[in-house]
Design a protein around this motif. Structure first.
Motif, PDB file in Angstrom:
ATOM      1  N   ALA A 246       5.741   6.702  11.792  1.00 43.23           N
ATOM      2  CA  ALA A 246       4.548   7.127  11.061  1.00 43.23           C
ATOM      3  C   ALA A 246       3.452   6.055  11.022  1.00 43.23           C
ATOM      4  O   ALA A 246       3.016   5.575  12.054  1.00 43.23           O
ATOM      5  CB  ALA A 246       4.932   7.579   9.660  1.00 43.23           C
ATOM      6  N   THR A 247       3.016   5.684   9.806  1.00 47.29           N
ATOM      7  CA  THR A 247       1.932   4.711   9.623  1.00 47.29           C
ATOM      8  C   THR A 247       2.437   3.558   8.754  1.00 47.29           C
ATOM      9  O   THR A 247       3.443   3.701   8.057  1.00 47.29           O
ATOM     10  CB  THR A 247       0.749   5.371   8.877  1.00 47.29           C
ATOM     11  N   PRO A 248       1.730   2.411   8.767  1.00 52.21           N
ATOM     12  CA  PRO A 248       2.164   1.297   7.919  1.00 52.21           C
ATOM     13  C   PRO A 248       2.306   1.703   6.441  1.00 52.21           C
ATOM     14  O   PRO A 248       3.190   1.211   5.743  1.00 52.21           O
ATOM     15  CB  PRO A 248       1.060   0.254   8.095  1.00 52.21           C
ATOM     16  N   ARG A 249       1.445   2.604   5.974  1.00 48.00           N
ATOM     17  CA  ARG A 249       1.524   3.005   4.558  1.00 48.00           C
ATOM     18  C   ARG A 249       2.817   3.761   4.268  1.00 48.00           C
ATOM     19  O   ARG A 249       3.493   3.507   3.270  1.00 48.00           O
ATOM     20  CB  ARG A 249       0.310   3.860   4.180  1.00 48.00           C
ATOM     21  N   ILE A 250       3.182   4.690   5.159  1.00 46.80           N
ATOM     22  CA  ILE A 250       4.429   5.422   4.960  1.00 46.80           C
ATOM     23  C   ILE A 250       5.618   4.468   5.096  1.00 46.80           C
ATOM     24  O   ILE A 250       6.579   4.541   4.329  1.00 46.80           O
ATOM     25  CB  ILE A 250       4.535   6.597   5.977  1.00 46.80           C
ATOM     26  N   ARG A 251       5.527   3.522   6.025  1.00 45.96           N
ATOM     27  CA  ARG A 251       6.632   2.566   6.194  1.00 45.96           C
ATOM     28  C   ARG A 251       6.788   1.666   4.971  1.00 45.96           C
ATOM     29  O   ARG A 251       7.863   1.115   4.728  1.00 45.96           O
ATOM     30  CB  ARG A 251       6.418   1.713   7.446  1.00 45.96           C
TER      31      ARG A 251
ATOM     32  N   LYS B 228       6.747  19.603  -3.338  1.00 48.23           N
ATOM     33  CA  LYS B 228       5.405  20.200  -3.383  1.00 48.23           C
ATOM     34  C   LYS B 228       5.411  21.569  -2.716  1.00 48.23           C
ATOM     35  O   LYS B 228       4.731  22.483  -3.153  1.00 48.23           O
ATOM     36  CB  LYS B 228       4.405  19.298  -2.648  1.00 48.23           C
TER      37      LYS B 228
ATOM     38  N   ILE C 194       1.679  11.341  -2.794  1.00 44.61           N
ATOM     39  CA  ILE C 194       3.089  11.758  -2.669  1.00 44.61           C
ATOM     40  C   ILE C 194       3.984  10.806  -3.466  1.00 44.61           C
ATOM     41  O   ILE C 194       5.162  10.653  -3.175  1.00 44.61           O
ATOM     42  CB  ILE C 194       3.559  11.858  -1.194  1.00 44.61           C
TER      43      ILE C 194
ATOM     44  N   THR D  62       8.851   9.819   0.180  1.00 41.01           N
ATOM     45  CA  THR D  62       7.951  10.378   1.190  1.00 41.01           C
ATOM     46  C   THR D  62       8.457  11.720   1.730  1.00 41.01           C
ATOM     47  O   THR D  62       7.664  12.536   2.179  1.00 41.01           O
ATOM     48  CB  THR D  62       7.760   9.409   2.373  1.00 41.01           C
TER      49      THR D  62
ATOM     50  N   MET E 209       6.576   2.719   2.018  1.00 39.97           N
ATOM     51  CA  MET E 209       7.172   3.532   0.956  1.00 39.97           C
ATOM     52  C   MET E 209       8.577   4.004   1.328  1.00 39.97           C
ATOM     53  O   MET E 209       9.509   3.925   0.541  1.00 39.97           O
ATOM     54  CB  MET E 209       6.303   4.770   0.695  1.00 39.97           C
TER      55      MET E 209
ATOM     56  N   ARG F 239      14.966   3.244  -7.926  1.00 44.27           N
ATOM     57  CA  ARG F 239      14.149   2.040  -7.847  1.00 44.27           C
ATOM     58  C   ARG F 239      14.565   0.937  -8.827  1.00 44.27           C
ATOM     59  O   ARG F 239      14.385  -0.246  -8.549  1.00 44.27           O
ATOM     60  CB  ARG F 239      12.695   2.452  -8.115  1.00 44.27           C
TER      61      ARG F 239
ATOM     62  N   ALA G 105      -0.550   8.582  17.420  1.00 49.78           N
ATOM     63  CA  ALA G 105       0.435   7.513  17.293  1.00 49.78           C
ATOM     64  C   ALA G 105       1.320   7.660  16.054  1.00 49.78           C
ATOM     65  O   ALA G 105       2.410   7.091  15.999  1.00 49.78           O
ATOM     66  CB  ALA G 105      -0.266   6.163  17.274  1.00 49.78           C
ATOM     67  N   ASP G 106       0.857   8.417  15.038  1.00 48.01           N
ATOM     68  CA  ASP G 106       1.658   8.522  13.813  1.00 48.01           C
ATOM     69  C   ASP G 106       2.512   9.790  13.807  1.00 48.01           C
ATOM     70  O   ASP G 106       3.152  10.111  12.814  1.00 48.01           O
ATOM     71  CB  ASP G 106       0.765   8.493  12.573  1.00 48.01           C
TER      72      ASP G 106
ATOM     73  N   VAL H 290       9.279  14.341  -2.150  1.00 50.34           N
ATOM     74  CA  VAL H 290       8.101  14.820  -2.891  1.00 50.34           C
ATOM     75  C   VAL H 290       7.382  15.911  -2.093  1.00 50.34           C
ATOM     76  O   VAL H 290       6.935  16.908  -2.652  1.00 50.34           O
ATOM     77  CB  VAL H 290       7.149  13.657  -3.257  1.00 50.34           C
ATOM     78  N   LEU H 291       7.316  15.724  -0.764  1.00 44.08           N
ATOM     79  CA  LEU H 291       6.695  16.761   0.062  1.00 44.08           C
ATOM     80  C   LEU H 291       7.484  18.058  -0.028  1.00 44.08           C
ATOM     81  O   LEU H 291       6.913  19.145  -0.155  1.00 44.08           O
ATOM     82  CB  LEU H 291       6.633  16.311   1.524  1.00 44.08           C
TER      83      LEU H 291
ATOM     84  N   MET I 197      -4.415   2.706  11.229  1.00 42.89           N
ATOM     85  CA  MET I 197      -4.261   3.981  11.945  1.00 42.89           C
ATOM     86  C   MET I 197      -3.982   5.143  10.999  1.00 42.89           C
ATOM     87  O   MET I 197      -4.257   6.294  11.329  1.00 42.89           O
ATOM     88  CB  MET I 197      -3.131   3.883  12.975  1.00 42.89           C
ATOM     89  N   GLY I 198      -3.472   4.861   9.824  1.00 41.66           N
ATOM     90  CA  GLY I 198      -3.149   5.924   8.887  1.00 41.66           C
ATOM     91  C   GLY I 198      -4.272   6.212   7.901  1.00 41.66           C
ATOM     92  O   GLY I 198      -4.052   6.875   6.894  1.00 41.66           O
TER      93      GLY I 198
ATOM     94  N   MET J 118       0.832  -1.198   0.000  1.00 42.45           N
ATOM     95  CA  MET J 118       0.000   0.000   0.000  1.00 42.45           C
ATOM     96  C   MET J 118       0.869   1.251   0.000  1.00 42.45           C
ATOM     97  O   MET J 118       1.953   1.283   0.580  1.00 42.45           O
ATOM     98  CB  MET J 118      -1.003  -0.002   1.145  1.00 42.45           C
ATOM     99  N   ALA J 119       0.371   2.262  -0.692  1.00 41.61           N
ATOM    100  CA  ALA J 119       1.146   3.483  -0.863  1.00 41.61           C
ATOM    101  C   ALA J 119       0.207   4.674  -0.939  1.00 41.61           C
ATOM    102  O   ALA J 119      -0.974   4.531  -1.273  1.00 41.61           O
ATOM    103  CB  ALA J 119       1.980   3.397  -2.146  1.00 41.61           C
TER     104      ALA J 119
ATOM    105  N   ARG K  70       9.149  -0.869   6.319  1.00 39.84           N
ATOM    106  CA  ARG K  70       8.312  -2.010   6.669  1.00 39.84           C
ATOM    107  C   ARG K  70       9.033  -3.339   6.441  1.00 39.84           C
ATOM    108  O   ARG K  70       8.860  -4.287   7.182  1.00 39.84           O
ATOM    109  CB  ARG K  70       7.010  -1.982   5.868  1.00 39.84           C
TER     110      ARG K  70
ATOM    111  N   TRP L 235      -2.907  -1.317  11.862  1.00 38.90           N
ATOM    112  CA  TRP L 235      -2.698  -1.198  10.419  1.00 38.90           C
ATOM    113  C   TRP L 235      -3.474  -0.027   9.825  1.00 38.90           C
ATOM    114  O   TRP L 235      -2.990   0.696   8.956  1.00 38.90           O
ATOM    115  CB  TRP L 235      -3.147  -2.501   9.740  1.00 38.90           C
TER     116      TRP L 235
END
Lengths: 168, 300
Positions: free
Chosen positions: B107-112, B40, A62, B33, B114, B53, B196-197, B36-37, A132-133, A57-58, B84, A130
């Motif tokens: 942060a969050t699982p999604r950021i981890r 922007k 960004i 992550t 990436m 990559r 938490a994030d 790009v910020l 939380m974001g 997931m992404a 992750r 999982w």
């Protein structure tokens, strides 16, 4: 600068000539017309723009489309089967009130799918951690949590049924 | 975001050539992550962005040869490993449990999914979680360029606010993290009064090695979010090293930390509050590290 980018989105190959600065969320919405993916915070925090890139997931808000050239992208539009049958997570969100206004829903569903792909039987704590974001400004978190729990149970039941079918 | 050209080299050599060709107008991107910020917000306006990559071999995790004393080895983590993948790596879980635990707090699982370990380090943000733990464990960053390699302790990588020792033409290619010596315990505490994030209000990594009679043979204390770089509290360490690991000595050691940090006032707390919390969380981190000590500590 216009650059050539190849993306496989929901199983379909696309060859796109787009500016290098095009974000994946904009590419999906405006180049490909896949408006199911929403843009919320634009800084990777809220989760509305969640998609899967090569299964992970992404935050598409960004992610530069050019940076994921050659990748496989899955969006909310790619979850239902070809026969139109909804993914168990989608069905569970409908059956168990997993959404209110709906703007965060595509991201919630994609995050939940990513979780169940990697951990088919998560505990409630694992689901909370999982997810939380993925923010829901209607604060419908209990319904979302319940939907993911039920989706996991439904997937488990169908896996069990398949296993016993195979055994016969 | 201003316009730029995106490059996707498939070898490190190609990437070095691009860096040489475009110089300061080029930026390297991994998970994106952070960059790009910044782009922007126009804090960063590179004319050329070089994606890593498609370069193979930068995302593996492997155990390095054991150390000369035969009891500890180290783990080499490829710069493009996502946070992750480090959090869930079997090798990391076995050899460097503190590293797995620390990355789990980012942060969050999604950021981890990436963000990468290498990208995070060269970003030079003093509020991040991994640097205190990596510094406390004595990790090194491998900086590669067309001229060769430099191995820089992560402790020396951070020069100032968002400024690192990465020189023109260099790419961080891997991070080597030694295992803590036998008889050690480690802890990473992240004080999160908001969500938490969030970034920590104060974070502390502590690695404590006990000798005979509960003597502190070695201790490493590194704090995050309390200065323009991660803060290695060497003076506080010196006060505890060689002394018994008792309540009084631990309190005295932690009390020193308040004067070693230089936090900013922000919406996570006033500087004075963070100084106070730095002390509290240092004490707790040392105590938690001791509680986590491996049972082998009395074997030698």
């Amino acid at each position: 600068m216009i650059q050539r980018v190849n993306l496989k989105v929901n199983g379909q190959d696309h060859q796109l000539d787009i500016p290098a600065r095009r974000l994946l969320v904009d590419c999906l919405r405006y180049e490909l017309g896949l408006t199911g993916t929403k843009e919320g915070c634009s800084v990777g925090i809220c989760g509305a723009c969640t998609v899967l890139i090569d299964g992970e997931m992404a935050a598409s808000c960004i992610t530069l489309a050019a940076a994921v050239d050659g990748a496989e992208i899955t969006t909310i539009e790619g979850l239902a089967g070809e026969d139109g049958r909804l993914h168990p997570v989608q069905q569970a969100f409908i059956d168990h009130g997993g959404f209110q206004c709906g703007i965060c829903t595509p991201g919630q569903v994609m995050a939940a799918k990513a979780l169940l792909d990697q951990n088919p039987s998560p505990t409630e704590d694992e689901i909370r951690d999982w997810m939380m974001g993925n923010l829901c400004r209607c604060t419908g978190y209990y319904g979302i949590l319940d939907s993911v729990v039920k989706a996991a149970e439904a997937s488990e039941t169908s896996r069990g049924a398949n296993a016993s079918n195979n055994a016969q | 975001m201003i316009d730029f050209e995106f490059h996707s080299p498939t070898t490190l050599e190609e990437a070095f050539d691009l860096l040489e060709q475009y110089g300061e107008d080029a930026r390297v991107i991994a998970g994106g992550t952070a960059l790009v910020l910044q782009m922007k917000q126009r804090f960063a306006q590179p004319g050329h962005v070089i994606g890593l990559r498609k370069i193979p071999g930068l995302n593996s995790i492997a155990i390095e040869a054991m150390g000369s004393n035969g009891d500890t080895g180290s783990v080499r983590i490829g710069a493009l490993c996502t946070q992750r993948s480090i959090e869930y790596s079997e090798i990391i879980g076995q050899k460097l449990p503190l590293v797995a635990e620390t990355f789990r707090r980012v942060a969050t699982p999604r950021i981890r999914s990436m963000a990468t370990i290498g990208g995070g380090l060269v970003h030079g943000d003093p509020n991040q979680d991994p640097p205190p733990t990596l510094i406390a464990l004595g990790a090194s960053a491998v900086l590669t360029s067309s001229r060769g390699q430099r191995v820089v302790p992560v402790a020396e990588l951070f020069l100032d606010y968002f400024e690192t020792d990465l020189r023109p033409g260099e790419i961080l290619t891997s991070v080597v993290v030694p295992q803590a010596p036998p008889g050690s315990g480690a802890a990473y505490l992240k004080f999160l009064p908001r969500t938490a994030d969030d970034y920590a209000t104060v974070s502390v990594a502590a690695v404590v090695t006990a000798g005979e009679d509960n003597m502190c043979r070695d201790v490493r204390i590194v704090l995050g979010s309390v200065g323009v770089t991660p803060v290695h509290a060497s003076d506080a360490e010196d006060s505890l090293r060689g002394r018994p690991l008792n309540e009084e000595n631990i309190r005295a050691c932690a009390a020193m930390v308040s004067d070693l940090v230089d936090p900013l006032d922000d919406y996570r707390g006033s500087a004075a509050y963070k100084r106070e919390m730095a002390q509290v969380f240092t004490r707790r981190a040392i105590q938690q590290a001791m509680a986590a000590m491996s049972p082998e500590k009395n074997k030698d």
